[in-house]
Motif scaffolding. Structure first.
Motif, PDB file in Angstrom:
ATOM      1  N   SER A  47     -41.202 -10.089 -77.489  1.00 31.14           N
ATOM      2  CA  SER A  47     -40.341 -10.871 -78.411  1.00 31.14           C
ATOM      3  C   SER A  47     -39.880 -10.207 -79.800  1.00 31.14           C
ATOM      4  O   SER A  47     -40.561  -8.980 -80.139  1.00 31.14           O
ATOM      5  CB  SER A  47     -41.005 -12.134 -79.064  1.00 31.14           C
ATOM      6  N   GLU A  48     -39.188 -10.838 -80.436  1.00 30.93           N
ATOM      7  CA  GLU A  48     -38.487  -9.932 -81.719  1.00 30.93           C
ATOM      8  C   GLU A  48     -39.882  -9.840 -82.513  1.00 30.93           C
ATOM      9  O   GLU A  48     -40.144  -8.559 -83.192  1.00 30.93           O
ATOM     10  CB  GLU A  48     -37.636 -10.825 -82.275  1.00 30.93           C
ATOM     11  N   MET A  49     -40.569 -10.948 -82.767  1.00 29.71           N
ATOM     12  CA  MET A  49     -41.529 -10.938 -83.456  1.00 29.71           C
ATOM     13  C   MET A  49     -42.743  -9.887 -83.350  1.00 29.71           C
ATOM     14  O   MET A  49     -43.104  -9.037 -84.092  1.00 29.71           O
ATOM     15  CB  MET A  49     -42.431 -12.279 -83.737  1.00 29.71           C
ATOM     16  N   GLU A  50     -43.036  -9.662 -81.983  1.00 31.62           N
ATOM     17  CA  GLU A  50     -43.919  -8.693 -81.545  1.00 31.62           C
ATOM     18  C   GLU A  50     -43.306  -7.281 -81.689  1.00 31.62           C
ATOM     19  O   GLU A  50     -44.169  -6.334 -82.440  1.00 31.62           O
ATOM     20  CB  GLU A  50     -44.038  -8.728 -80.120  1.00 31.62           C
ATOM     21  N   ILE A  54     -44.988  -4.268 -84.403  1.00 27.66           N
ATOM     22  CA  ILE A  54     -45.342  -2.948 -84.211  1.00 27.66           C
ATOM     23  C   ILE A  54     -44.691  -1.978 -84.802  1.00 27.66           C
ATOM     24  O   ILE A  54     -45.436  -0.794 -85.587  1.00 27.66           O
ATOM     25  CB  ILE A  54     -44.960  -2.522 -82.391  1.00 27.66           C
ATOM     26  N   LEU A  55     -43.305  -2.114 -85.303  1.00 29.43           N
ATOM     27  CA  LEU A  55     -42.707  -1.377 -85.957  1.00 29.43           C
ATOM     28  C   LEU A  55     -43.000  -1.153 -87.448  1.00 29.43           C
ATOM     29  O   LEU A  55     -42.947  -0.033 -88.154  1.00 29.43           O
ATOM     30  CB  LEU A  55     -41.222  -1.201 -85.513  1.00 29.43           C
ATOM     31  N   LYS A  56     -43.345  -2.160 -87.885  1.00 36.88           N
ATOM     32  CA  LYS A  56     -43.814  -2.464 -89.350  1.00 36.88           C
ATOM     33  C   LYS A  56     -45.038  -1.750 -89.658  1.00 36.88           C
ATOM     34  O   LYS A  56     -45.315  -1.163 -90.437  1.00 36.88           O
ATOM     35  CB  LYS A  56     -43.803  -4.072 -89.785  1.00 36.88           C
ATOM     36  N   ARG A  57     -45.750  -1.914 -88.714  1.00 35.58           N
ATOM     37  CA  ARG A  57     -47.022  -1.254 -88.785  1.00 35.58           C
ATOM     38  C   ARG A  57     -46.830   0.280 -88.621  1.00 35.58           C
ATOM     39  O   ARG A  57     -47.501   1.153 -90.008  1.00 35.58           O
ATOM     40  CB  ARG A  57     -47.790  -1.516 -87.659  1.00 35.58           C
ATOM     41  N   MET A  58     -45.898   0.849 -88.069  1.00 34.92           N
ATOM     42  CA  MET A  58     -45.708   2.066 -87.971  1.00 34.92           C
ATOM     43  C   MET A  58     -45.131   2.736 -89.475  1.00 34.92           C
ATOM     44  O   MET A  58     -45.605   3.742 -90.087  1.00 34.92           O
ATOM     45  CB  MET A  58     -44.901   2.668 -87.002  1.00 34.92           C
ATOM     46  N   ALA A  59     -44.122   1.850 -89.709  1.00 35.94           N
ATOM     47  CA  ALA A  59     -43.517   2.177 -91.132  1.00 35.94           C
ATOM     48  C   ALA A  59     -44.331   2.195 -92.253  1.00 35.94           C
ATOM     49  O   ALA A  59     -44.116   2.912 -93.193  1.00 35.94           O
ATOM     50  CB  ALA A  59     -42.279   0.967 -91.273  1.00 35.94           C
TER      51      ALA A  59
ATOM     52  N   ASN B 106     -25.508  -4.561 -79.311  1.00 35.50           N
ATOM     53  CA  ASN B 106     -26.288  -3.832 -80.411  1.00 35.50           C
ATOM     54  C   ASN B 106     -27.097  -4.849 -80.957  1.00 35.50           C
ATOM     55  O   ASN B 106     -26.560  -5.550 -82.063  1.00 35.50           O
ATOM     56  CB  ASN B 106     -25.187  -2.939 -81.386  1.00 35.50           C
ATOM     57  N   PRO B 107     -28.489  -4.834 -80.680  1.00 31.69           N
ATOM     58  CA  PRO B 107     -29.141  -5.927 -81.016  1.00 31.69           C
ATOM     59  C   PRO B 107     -29.468  -5.557 -82.470  1.00 31.69           C
ATOM     60  O   PRO B 107     -29.599  -4.653 -83.057  1.00 31.69           O
ATOM     61  CB  PRO B 107     -30.336  -5.739 -80.285  1.00 31.69           C
ATOM     62  N   ARG B 108     -29.307  -6.809 -83.436  1.00 34.70           N
ATOM     63  CA  ARG B 108     -29.498  -6.615 -84.867  1.00 34.70           C
ATOM     64  C   ARG B 108     -30.934  -6.250 -85.403  1.00 34.70           C
ATOM     65  O   ARG B 108     -31.027  -5.806 -86.524  1.00 34.70           O
ATOM     66  CB  ARG B 108     -28.922  -7.887 -85.533  1.00 34.70           C
ATOM     67  N   LEU B 109     -31.786  -6.781 -84.485  1.00 35.91           N
ATOM     68  CA  LEU B 109     -33.080  -6.332 -84.966  1.00 35.91           C
ATOM     69  C   LEU B 109     -33.164  -4.911 -85.166  1.00 35.91           C
ATOM     70  O   LEU B 109     -34.203  -4.489 -86.102  1.00 35.91           O
ATOM     71  CB  LEU B 109     -34.159  -6.806 -83.623  1.00 35.91           C
ATOM     72  N   ASN B 110     -32.870  -4.066 -84.342  1.00 37.06           N
ATOM     73  CA  ASN B 110     -32.741  -2.417 -84.311  1.00 37.06           C
ATOM     74  C   ASN B 110     -32.235  -2.105 -85.618  1.00 37.06           C
ATOM     75  O   ASN B 110     -32.727  -1.466 -86.254  1.00 37.06           O
ATOM     76  CB  ASN B 110     -31.876  -1.892 -83.238  1.00 37.06           C
ATOM     77  N   GLU B 111     -31.214  -2.814 -86.090  1.00 37.34           N
ATOM     78  CA  GLU B 111     -30.672  -2.404 -87.472  1.00 37.34           C
ATOM     79  C   GLU B 111     -31.703  -2.823 -88.687  1.00 37.34           C
ATOM     80  O   GLU B 111     -32.036  -1.889 -89.487  1.00 37.34           O
ATOM     81  CB  GLU B 111     -29.375  -3.500 -87.997  1.00 37.34           C
ATOM     82  N   PHE B 358     -33.714   6.898 -83.513  1.00 41.09           N
ATOM     83  CA  PHE B 358     -34.919   6.719 -82.688  1.00 41.09           C
ATOM     84  C   PHE B 358     -35.527   5.307 -83.074  1.00 41.09           C
ATOM     85  O   PHE B 358     -36.035   4.826 -82.229  1.00 41.09           O
ATOM     86  CB  PHE B 358     -36.091   7.936 -83.396  1.00 41.09           C
ATOM     87  N   VAL B 359     -35.377   5.006 -84.196  1.00 41.81           N
ATOM     88  CA  VAL B 359     -36.013   3.634 -84.558  1.00 41.81           C
ATOM     89  C   VAL B 359     -35.213   2.687 -83.904  1.00 41.81           C
ATOM     90  O   VAL B 359     -35.897   1.625 -83.273  1.00 41.81           O
ATOM     91  CB  VAL B 359     -35.880   3.242 -86.228  1.00 41.81           C
ATOM     92  N   ARG B 360     -34.033   2.557 -83.673  1.00 41.82           N
ATOM     93  CA  ARG B 360     -33.200   1.544 -83.197  1.00 41.82           C
ATOM     94  C   ARG B 360     -33.521   1.627 -81.546  1.00 41.82           C
ATOM     95  O   ARG B 360     -33.755   0.686 -81.054  1.00 41.82           O
ATOM     96  CB  ARG B 360     -31.866   1.753 -83.435  1.00 41.82           C
ATOM     97  N   ALA B 361     -33.505   2.906 -81.130  1.00 52.08           N
ATOM     98  CA  ALA B 361     -33.932   3.097 -79.634  1.00 52.08           C
ATOM     99  C   ALA B 361     -35.123   2.256 -79.190  1.00 52.08           C
ATOM    100  O   ALA B 361     -35.425   1.725 -78.303  1.00 52.08           O
ATOM    101  CB  ALA B 361     -33.593   4.428 -79.103  1.00 52.08           C
ATOM    102  N   LEU B 362     -36.191   2.831 -80.239  1.00 51.88           N
ATOM    103  CA  LEU B 362     -37.316   2.275 -79.727  1.00 51.88           C
ATOM    104  C   LEU B 362     -37.690   0.740 -80.050  1.00 51.88           C
ATOM    105  O   LEU B 362     -38.114   0.196 -79.269  1.00 51.88           O
ATOM    106  CB  LEU B 362     -38.763   2.797 -80.654  1.00 51.88           C
ATOM    107  N   SER B 363     -36.902   0.247 -81.006  1.00 55.21           N
ATOM    108  CA  SER B 363     -36.784  -1.239 -80.860  1.00 55.21           C
ATOM    109  C   SER B 363     -36.222  -1.799 -79.707  1.00 55.21           C
ATOM    110  O   SER B 363     -36.689  -2.738 -79.327  1.00 55.21           O
ATOM    111  CB  SER B 363     -36.024  -1.768 -82.373  1.00 55.21           C
ATOM    112  N   TYR B 364     -35.089  -1.230 -79.248  1.00 56.71           N
ATOM    113  CA  TYR B 364     -34.498  -1.738 -78.056  1.00 56.71           C
ATOM    114  C   TYR B 364     -35.384  -1.556 -76.680  1.00 56.71           C
ATOM    115  O   TYR B 364     -35.621  -2.608 -75.910  1.00 56.71           O
ATOM    116  CB  TYR B 364     -33.221  -0.908 -77.687  1.00 56.71           C
ATOM    117  N   ILE B 365     -36.212  -0.369 -76.840  1.00 55.11           N
ATOM    118  CA  ILE B 365     -37.022  -0.354 -75.626  1.00 55.11           C
ATOM    119  C   ILE B 365     -38.158  -1.278 -75.428  1.00 55.11           C
ATOM    120  O   ILE B 365     -38.406  -1.714 -74.411  1.00 55.11           O
ATOM    121  CB  ILE B 365     -37.480   1.281 -75.801  1.00 55.11           C
ATOM    122  N   LEU B 366     -38.968  -1.430 -76.782  1.00 54.10           N
ATOM    123  CA  LEU B 366     -39.982  -2.283 -76.839  1.00 54.10           C
ATOM    124  C   LEU B 366     -39.609  -3.729 -76.459  1.00 54.10           C
ATOM    125  O   LEU B 366     -40.252  -4.580 -75.954  1.00 54.10           O
ATOM    126  CB  LEU B 366     -40.652  -2.063 -78.166  1.00 54.10           C
TER     127      LEU B 366
END
Lengths: 447, 516
Positions: A47-50, A54-59, B106-111, B358-366
């Motif tokens: 999900s978006e939240m998950e 993950i990414l906020k932890r890395m950031a 282009n998902p906005r979460l990635n942005e 890389f961040v955007r791509a990983l956001s898409y991949i995850l």
């Protein structure tokens, strides 16, 4: 999966319309073994939240520039970017459009590229500029190849003041293409003798100003000698903000100007994406790499813009193209042009003066610190500092006190032992008097 | 009149001016002057105090002439760029079926993730201990790219697809040099259907290009490749799936032949979106492949970049990857930036690559996970085949009814004798509110129309698109020539004089032009 609109019913209906029984019938050309193996041991969708978690932890594991007194430059600079810039570049019509190959429905992109090209030409003092390159270093590599095509010579001479990463990019490209390149040793005080090395075999001389150590260099004599020998002068600018205050490379006789435009409109982003600048003389346009936007009219006679001179490019010329480049740095060039438009000429000059003033203040304060020495006599917003002992250790020690104090030269030139006690320190408009005081304190403690 | 590529060589026949308003605007479509016409040097949209007087240290090189840069206040700037934006088509506004360009959502979460200060506000030359999270992200992207491709190593730094091609081919050249064959292996095989960047890249690196003809079915056969191989051949560059949207079904045999001949296999991964999650290119015998993060992994195209082109490498090439590269050192990660003491062939760019991508791509991949990536791949292929099936009775297919992968290729045979070209058909699509498909590419097909719907389209969207193209096809066949040859009628601009633009290039605004 939230990004996929088809339902299983849709899929079944579509397969029936196509006339196949199952989806893998559409992949029938793929060897069965490869189709069966597929990727393994990877997690399922989230999900978006998950994903955010993950990414906020890395950031969160990174020390961000805004939370620490910040003095790092060397080709990427922290400047304040107006909020409207990021808002505008996130408009769907800019963010989610493709290269403007259908100009009737891409005039927005094309017009800003035309404006960008004009701004870059005005800043650099050149006649024409392209619509941007990947970044400053790759623009530099392309400029050398361009010079080789123009002069029909194959030797580049690279000043010891050029950012070592840029020099390495030139070396890599030249080495692969079978061209000759001579990179001079680190030239911390801008005292190297380039002129005597410019012979009739030299295609181009690559000089950076302000150079990687901060020195502001007069390019006029080098340009004159280049031209007397039939060579071209490539001027490199890694801090485009400096052009608000300094005489342009074009005025000093440069034939090609390449630069890193990140300082305008673009954040640090850990190194990319950035926006490369490439400007030159009108006469050399047909040997330029990269996309060019030109003015024309439509069938109703209205002013319009279009990508042009594509006969230089790979999709037409294939192995005879001027470059293999197939893109520019569109959205970053948009951020650049918006920020520069918001600044205007007076705003840019004022901002550049502020940068220079801040660097001068810090240099003055450092003169009172024992055991350290500002090596650079003339500079814009960045200078080199000699510290006792190992520069990298000083920087590490400052970082432990929460101050990002600069770049140890050893990080860029690990093999050159005589520069191990140097650090490169940048000052921009974001640095306050308090930041500078903390810099001095951390430095004193570190040495 | 049309050029060989079907582009008009002069302004179209309908040059008569149609009625315009006083302003030139048409409702919400605003004419917008250049910043040089509305801006003024003394105006600024940025407030900043003038520094206290101080002695400059500029080596006497202070600028003493005006540049002529215009400024706008913030409201003026907002209006300028918003109006410009409204002249652009975008994937957010409609189906964007550009074949081989992969205009997916282009998902906005990635942005949002790319703008986290921990990624966006970090300097590439900070002490490495202060950026362990950024290195962890690069490591994670590397892990996914290697796992999805079945390859041994990855070079993250290339800035775009063509830059990735150069990186992969440089690794190959370095490997050949390490074998002592730099002087003898100088030829690279490139199929005629290849994207122009392939031959341009090979030439850039000092190779000679030897073309490989495509067979009548649009693919390259092992039988065609075999006689072209020899001790002088360094590599083959093969796009798979190829630019016709077809899987190169003899790829494994070709890879074996190439390796037997002592050469390397470069795979152009521009169309990896048709395989991701389903097939690992490493299982097909390739040595290097670039991945366009802006295609397969949805980082935005941004009106032409920035892209990102990481390269995955086989075990045989891994050691030659350029700096910087990641190395685990105990608990922490280290970025190796110095090529000395390694076999790295050099450096592609300053710093470490397109971190923001890389961040955007990983956001898409995850977000997708391996199941979602596979589903996206299958949906993209399903959508393309659905369009192909629904249009094959009115438009012509160059390679018959065989299934395609992520894009459907038509030629212009069905327009023969109609007086309408592929370009005219494309321009008429604009009037219907669609961005045209890719036209006149690949070059191996006459009047090519390459349609790539991507997985982002719903069935309803596809059905309306298909209905529109069918209606246009019938109109073309019914002789409604004018509707096509003078299109577009309803776009912000009508057809442009591209020949004039190239003949007398005007590449910047100048004060002279303003007077003229």
């Amino acid at each position: 999966m939230r990004y996929l609109p088809l339902t299983d019913d849709d899929r079944a209906l579509m397969l029936a319309r196509i006339g196949v029984a199952k989806i893998d019938d559409l992949f029938a050309d793929i060897p069965a073994g490869a189709l069966a193996s597929g990727p393994k041991d990877l997690p399922p969708h989230r999900s978006e939240m998950e994903v955010e978690r993950i990414l906020k932890r890395m950031a969160g594991r990174n020390l961000t520039a805004s939370t620490a007194p910040f003095f790092i430059g060397c080709g990427a600079y922290k400047h304040h970017v107006p909020a409207s810039v990021d808002h505008l570049i996130q408009r769907s019509e800019f963010l989610t459009s493709y290269t403007p190959y259908q100009p009737e429905i891409a005039q927005g992109t094309l017009q800003y590229l035309f404006e960008f090209q004009t701004q870059v030409a005005l800043l650099t003092g050149m006649e024409v500029a392209n619509s941007s390159m990947y970044d400053g270093s790759t623009a530099c590599g392309e400029a050398v190849l361009m010079a080789h095509r123009l002069t029909k010579r194959r030797k580049a001479l690279v000043s010891g003041g050029v950012h070592p990463h840029y020099a390495q990019v030139v070396q890599t490209v030249s080495h692969m293409a079978g061209d000759e390149v001579e990179v001079l040793p680190a030239d911390v005080s801008a005292t190297e003798d380039l002129l005597s090395l410019i012979g009739p075999d030299v295609s181009c001389v690559v000089v950076q100003s302000p150079d990687v150590f901060g020195n502001v260099r007069d390019l006029t004599a080098i340009a004159d000698t280049c031209h007397a020998q039939g060579a071209l002068l490539i001027a490199v600018v890694t801090e485009v903000m400096a052009l608000g205050l300094l005489r342009s490379p074009g005025e000093m006789g440069a034939d090609i100007v390449v630069g890193e435009g990140q300082s305008l409109g673009n954040g640090l982003n850990f190194g990319g994406p950035y926006v490369g600048l490439l400007a030159t003389r009108q006469a050399y346009v047909r040997q330029m790499p990269g996309r060019l936007c030109g003015q024309t009219v439509d069938a109703d006679g209205r002013r319009s813009f279009v990508l042009t001179l594509s006969t230089r490019e790979q999709h037409i010329r294939r192995d005879k193209a001027t470059s293999n480049i197939c893109t520019n740095s569109g959205l970053c060039s948009l951020a650049f042009t918006i920020h520069l438009t918001l600044l205007g000429e007076n705003g840019l000059r004022r901002l550049a003066r502020t940068n220079h003033a801040n660097a001068c203040k810090l240099a003055d304060q450092l003169s009172a610190v024992p055991q350290v020495q500002v090596v650079t006599q003339s500079f814009f917003n960045e200078f080199t500092l000699r510290v006792p002992g190992n520069g990298a250790r000083v920087i590490e020690a400052m970082a432990q006190q929460g101050v990002l104090g600069g770049v140890p030269v050893s990080r860029l030139l690990p093999e050159q032992s005589h520069v191990q006690d140097l650090i490169i320190v940048a000052n921009t408009e974001v640095n306050s008097d308090d930041d500078r005081a903390r810099f001095i304190d951390a430095l004193r403690a570190a040495i | 009149m049309s050029s060989a590529q079907g582009r008009p060589t002069a302004i179209g026949e309908s040059t008569k001016k149609h009625k315009v308003s006083f302003t030139g605007n048409r409702g919400l479509q605003m004419e917008e002057p250049l910043i040089f016409e509305g801006g003024r040097p003394e105006v600024s949209g940025v407030d900043l105090a003038e520094p206290e007087p101080f002695a400059m240290r500029l080596n006497g090189l202070e600028r003493d002439t005006p540049m002529g840069l215009p400024g706008l206040s913030e409201p003026e700037a907002m209006r300028h760029y918003v109006r410009l934006s409204q002249k652009n088509y975008s994937i957010d506004a409609g189906l964007y079926p550009l074949g081989s360009c992969t205009m997916k959502h282009n998902p906005r979460l990635n942005e949002a993730m790319a703008r986290l200060p921990g990624f966006a506000d970090v300097h590439p030359l900070q002490p490495q201990q202060s950026v362990q999270g950024a290195l962890e992200l690069m490591q994670e992207v590397s892990h996914w790219l290697m796992a999805l491709t079945g390859m041994s190593a990855v070079a993250l730094s290339p800035k775009a697809g063509a830059h990735g091609e150069a990186c992969g081919m440089m690794a190959i050249k370095a490997a050949i040099a390490a074998r002592g064959e730099a002087q003898t292996r100088t030829v690279v095989l490139v199929p005629e259907s290849a994207h122009g960047t392939n031959p341009a890249t090979a030439a850039l690196i000092g190779f000679t290009v030897r073309p490989v003809p495509a067979g009548p079915d649009g693919t390259v056969s092992a039988k065609t490749v075999a006689p072209l191989l020899g001790p002088e051949v360094a590599a083959i560059m093969l796009t798979n799936p190829n630019t016709c949207g077809l899987f190169e079904s003899e790829i494994v045999e070709i890879a074996e032949l190439v390796h037997q001949a002592g050469a390397y296999f470069y795979c152009d991964g521009a169309n990896f979106n048709a395989l991701v999650g389903k097939v690992r290119p490493g299982d097909l015998g390739i040595d290097a492949m670039h991945i366009n993060l802006h295609k397969t992994f949805s980082t935005p195209h941004g009106g032409g970049g920035p892209g990102a082109g990481p390269v995955v490498l086989s075990q045989r090439l891994a050691a030659f990857a350029p700096v910087p590269f990641l190395r685990a050192q105990g608990e922490s990660l280290q970025l190796v930036e110095d090529a000395q003491g390694t076999q790295a062939f050099g450096r592609m760019t300053a710093f470490h690559g397109q971190m923001g991508m890389f961040v955007r791509a990983l956001s898409y991949i995850l977000s997708h996970g391996v199941d979602g990536l596979k589903q996206a791949c299958e949906d993209a292929v399903l959508n393309a085949n659905y369009i192909k099936a629904c249009l094959s009775d009115v438009m012509s297919l160059p390679f018959g009814q065989r299934p395609c992968l992520h894009e459907a290729l038509f030629d212009d045979d069905w327009l023969k004798g109609s007086g309408i070209t592929t370009l005219d058909f494309a321009k008429a699509m604009i009037d219907e509110g669609y961005h045209p498909m890719t036209v006149y590419f690949p070059l191996v097909v006459h009047g090519a129309m390459l349609i790539e719907p991507t997985e982002s389209e719903s069935l309803a969207s596809l059905n309306l698109f298909i209905a529109t193209l069918r209606e246009l096809a019938f109109a073309a066949k019914n002789g409604e020539v004018e509707r096509f040859t003078s299109a577009p009628h309803y776009a912000p601009r009508r057809r442009l004089d591209e020949t004039g633009a190239a003949r007398t290039p005007v590449l910047r605004w100048s004060p002279l032009q303003a007077q003229g």
